[in-house]
Motif scaffolding. Structure first.
Motif, short mmCIF file in Angstrom:
data_model
loop_
_atom_site.label_atom_id
_atom_site.label_comp_id
_atom_site.label_asym_id
_atom_site.label_seq_id
_atom_site.Cartn_x
_atom_site.Cartn_y
_atom_site.Cartn_z
N ILE A 269 21.57 -25.66 -27.55
CA ILE A 269 22.59 -26.09 -26.21
C ILE A 269 22.23 -27.37 -27.30
CG2 ILE A 269 23.21 -24.45 -24.43
CD1 ILE A 269 20.83 -25.78 -23.43
N GLY A 270 20.98 -27.52 -28.20
CA GLY A 270 20.73 -29.11 -28.05
C GLY A 270 21.94 -29.88 -28.70
N ARG A 271 22.42 -29.02 -29.59
CA ARG A 271 24.07 -30.00 -30.49
C ARG A 271 25.16 -29.50 -29.07
NH1 ARG A 271 22.02 -30.15 -36.51
NH2 ARG A 271 19.96 -30.64 -36.51
N THR A 272 25.27 -28.78 -28.63
CA THR A 272 26.46 -29.00 -27.72
C THR A 272 26.72 -30.11 -26.74
OG1 THR A 272 25.36 -28.00 -25.71
CG2 THR A 272 26.11 -26.31 -27.50
N SER A 273 28.28 -30.28 -26.05
CA SER A 273 28.99 -30.97 -25.87
C SER A 273 29.60 -30.67 -25.00
CB SER A 273 28.55 -33.01 -26.11
OG SER A 273 29.56 -33.24 -25.25
N HIS A 274 29.77 -30.48 -23.77
CA HIS A 274 30.69 -30.20 -22.39
C HIS A 274 30.49 -29.93 -21.42
CE1 HIS A 274 34.44 -26.93 -21.14
NE2 HIS A 274 34.67 -27.23 -22.79
N VAL A 275 31.57 -30.26 -20.79
CA VAL A 275 31.45 -30.09 -19.54
C VAL A 275 30.71 -29.42 -18.58
CG1 VAL A 275 34.06 -29.69 -18.72
CG2 VAL A 275 32.81 -31.72 -17.01
N ASN A 276 31.44 -28.30 -19.19
CA ASN A 276 31.09 -27.09 -18.08
C ASN A 276 29.09 -26.61 -19.73
OD1 ASN A 276 34.23 -26.43 -18.28
ND2 ASN A 276 33.03 -26.51 -16.61
N ILE A 277 29.10 -27.13 -20.09
CA ILE A 277 27.16 -26.12 -20.46
C ILE A 277 26.50 -27.38 -20.44
CG2 ILE A 277 26.48 -26.28 -22.17
CD1 ILE A 277 28.89 -23.72 -22.12
N VAL A 278 25.29 -27.02 -19.30
CA VAL A 278 24.54 -27.41 -19.53
C VAL A 278 24.01 -27.97 -20.14
CG1 VAL A 278 22.32 -25.84 -19.62
CG2 VAL A 278 22.19 -27.88 -17.77
N THR A 279 23.68 -29.70 -20.12
CA THR A 279 22.64 -30.82 -21.49
C THR A 279 22.06 -30.77 -21.29
OG1 THR A 279 24.96 -32.19 -20.64
CG2 THR A 279 22.89 -33.30 -22.81
N LEU A 280 20.80 -30.21 -22.72
CA LEU A 280 19.53 -30.54 -22.34
C LEU A 280 18.94 -31.21 -23.31
CD1 LEU A 280 16.29 -28.64 -23.47
CD2 LEU A 280 17.25 -28.58 -26.08
N LEU A 281 17.87 -32.60 -22.39
CA LEU A 281 18.28 -33.96 -22.39
C LEU A 281 16.81 -34.01 -23.64
CD1 LEU A 281 17.96 -34.71 -19.32
CD2 LEU A 281 19.83 -35.20 -20.87
N GLY A 282 15.51 -32.83 -23.65
CA GLY A 282 14.18 -32.82 -24.20
C GLY A 282 14.19 -31.96 -24.32
N TYR A 283 12.66 -31.60 -24.54
CA TYR A 283 11.26 -31.09 -25.07
C TYR A 283 10.39 -31.18 -24.92
CZ TYR A 283 11.17 -31.55 -29.74
OH TYR A 283 11.27 -31.82 -30.99
N CYS A 284 9.10 -29.88 -25.15
CA CYS A 284 8.10 -29.88 -24.54
C CYS A 284 7.52 -29.33 -25.93
CB CYS A 284 6.90 -30.62 -23.60
SG CYS A 284 5.20 -30.27 -23.69
N PHE A 285 6.88 -29.47 -26.90
CA PHE A 285 6.07 -28.28 -26.90
C PHE A 285 4.71 -28.94 -27.91
CE2 PHE A 285 4.52 -26.40 -31.70
CZ PHE A 285 5.17 -25.18 -30.97
N GLU A 286 3.45 -28.61 -27.38
CA GLU A 286 1.83 -28.87 -27.66
C GLU A 286 1.57 -27.17 -28.16
OE1 GLU A 286 0.06 -31.23 -24.64
OE2 GLU A 286 1.96 -33.05 -26.06
N GLY A 287 1.60 -26.42 -28.33
CA GLY A 287 0.75 -24.96 -28.75
C GLY A 287 1.13 -23.99 -28.41
#
Length: 376
Positions: free
Chosen positions: A117-135
């Motif tokens: 979903i990082g590259r999807t864009s649709h009114v019926n797909i939840v939007t992923l705004l960001g992430y955190c990855f620290e180990g």
């Protein structure tokens, strides 16, 4: 006495439970991969993020995640892969922050979410705004959905806080989810198969518009391909397509999402779980079988909240479409594009589907479908 259909259902469910237990206990990744050190896994995920996530999603530090959630003060829910908390960005936007469980050390569900979903864009797909990855500290930041999951609105009996939705809203939710899945299957450069469609994973905004969420079990495949290989079953008991468990039934494909969608919409219609072990009569244990018999005989299905012919028509369309979606043989199920057309079309144009079986598909051709019409 339990019917043969219910017995077949119990058999399949038992198989699914056993397979999912093995998966949870021993994992679905190769042994050598399980033995990787945390450092090796971190390098693997970092390499993935450089390819998929860094250019389009914002990366947050864990301290920023703690700050936006006020030290994880407001918990919204708990899922199979972690807990979800309410947060607030510096620009004032509310967000939902999923903090992934440390036990999922291979990073599969984290990478699935970012890649799908990082590259999807649709009114019926939840939007992923960001992430955190620290180990071992991993989190996903999504848009906030004020009304939460669909689950609490369809399984509530007399819940004043979450009353049962009217039929127009339920119909629009079913249609919106279908459009979201159609987009995943056909609208993306890479076909995305969700593999965990269920009420818990459908979120509702302030106007009750639905959005598909939780892509931790998703699989990506080339757009022209529909058949995929899977080493083990994935999904939630009660929504898993039969071919995902028993490959002799058919090949795993985008039609597996169609089955899950159909089972979910039947629960929306019935306002209950499809399997009711507390039912007084064995004929009512399995709701899809029960509702099929009522519709086939043109009997009143006794669905709650129907007050006029418009409600009745919407309910019957949702039932018939769902029964087509849960056909045992994947080739007999419609695509999600066809589901959208069926829901938007007239009730008179819909045909009565063959009875769906959870055992192997019948050897003889299914009986000729008949057109369903509203009884006066």
């Amino acid at each position: 006495m339990i019917t043969s259909f219910a017995a077949a259902f119990v058999s399949v469910i038992g198989t699914v439970m056993a397979l999912l237990y093995v998966r949870r206990k021993f994992g679905s990744v190769p042994l050598l991969f399980c033995r990787r050190s945390h450092m090796e896994i971190s390098r693997h995920v970092e390499s993935f993020l450089r390819s998929y996530g860094s250019q389009i999603l914002r990366r947050y530090s864990y301290s920023e995640v703690r700050k936006m959630t006020n030290s994880f003060k407001s918990k919204l829910g708990q899922g199979g892969y972690g807990s979800v908390y309410k947060g607030k960005l510096l620009d004032g936007r509310h967000v939902a922050v999923k903090v992934l469980s440390k036990s999922k050390g291979d990073g599969e569900e984290f990478m699935n979410e970012v890649a799908s979903i990082g590259r999807t864009s649709h009114v019926n797909i939840v939007t992923l705004l960001g992430y955190c990855f620290e180990g071992q500290k991993r989190a996903l930041i999504y848009e906030f959905m004020p009304n939460g999951s669909l689950e609490k609105f369809i399984f509530a009996e007399e819940d004043l806080e979450h009353p049962k939705l009217d039929w127009e809203t339920q119909y629009q939710i079913a249609l919106g989810i279908a459009r979201g899945l159609e987009y995943l299957h056909r609208g993306c450069n890479t076909r995305i198969l969700h593999f965990d469609i269920k009420p818990h994973n459908i979120l509702l905004d302030e106007d009750f518009h639905p959005k598909v969420s939780d892509f931790g079990l998703a699989k990506l495949c080339p757009k022209k391909e529909s058949i995929i290989s899977m080493s083990d079953p994935r999904g939630t008991i009660g929504y898993i397509a039969p071919e995902v468990v028993c490959r002799t039934i058919g090949r795993v494909s985008h039609k597996s999402d169609v089955y899950s969608y159909g089972m979910m919409v039947l629960e929306i219609v019935g306002g209950r779980k499809n399997v009711n072990t507390g039912a007084d009569r064995s004929s009512e244990i399995y709701f899809p079988n029960w509702i099929y018999k009522r519709v086939q005989l043109f009997e009143d299905p006794g669905l709650r909240g129907i007050s006029n012919e418009e409600d009745k028509e919407k309910a019957m369309k949702m039932v018939l479409v769902s029964l087509w979606c849960i056909q045992t043989d994947p080739s007999n199920r419609p695509t999600m594009s066809q589901v959208v057309d069926m829901l938007q079309g007239s009730l008179e144009s819909l045909q009565m589907p063959p009875r769906p079986y959870l055992s192997s598909p019948p050897r003889s051709p299914p009986e000729s479908p008949t057109t369903y019409q509203l009884s006066s």
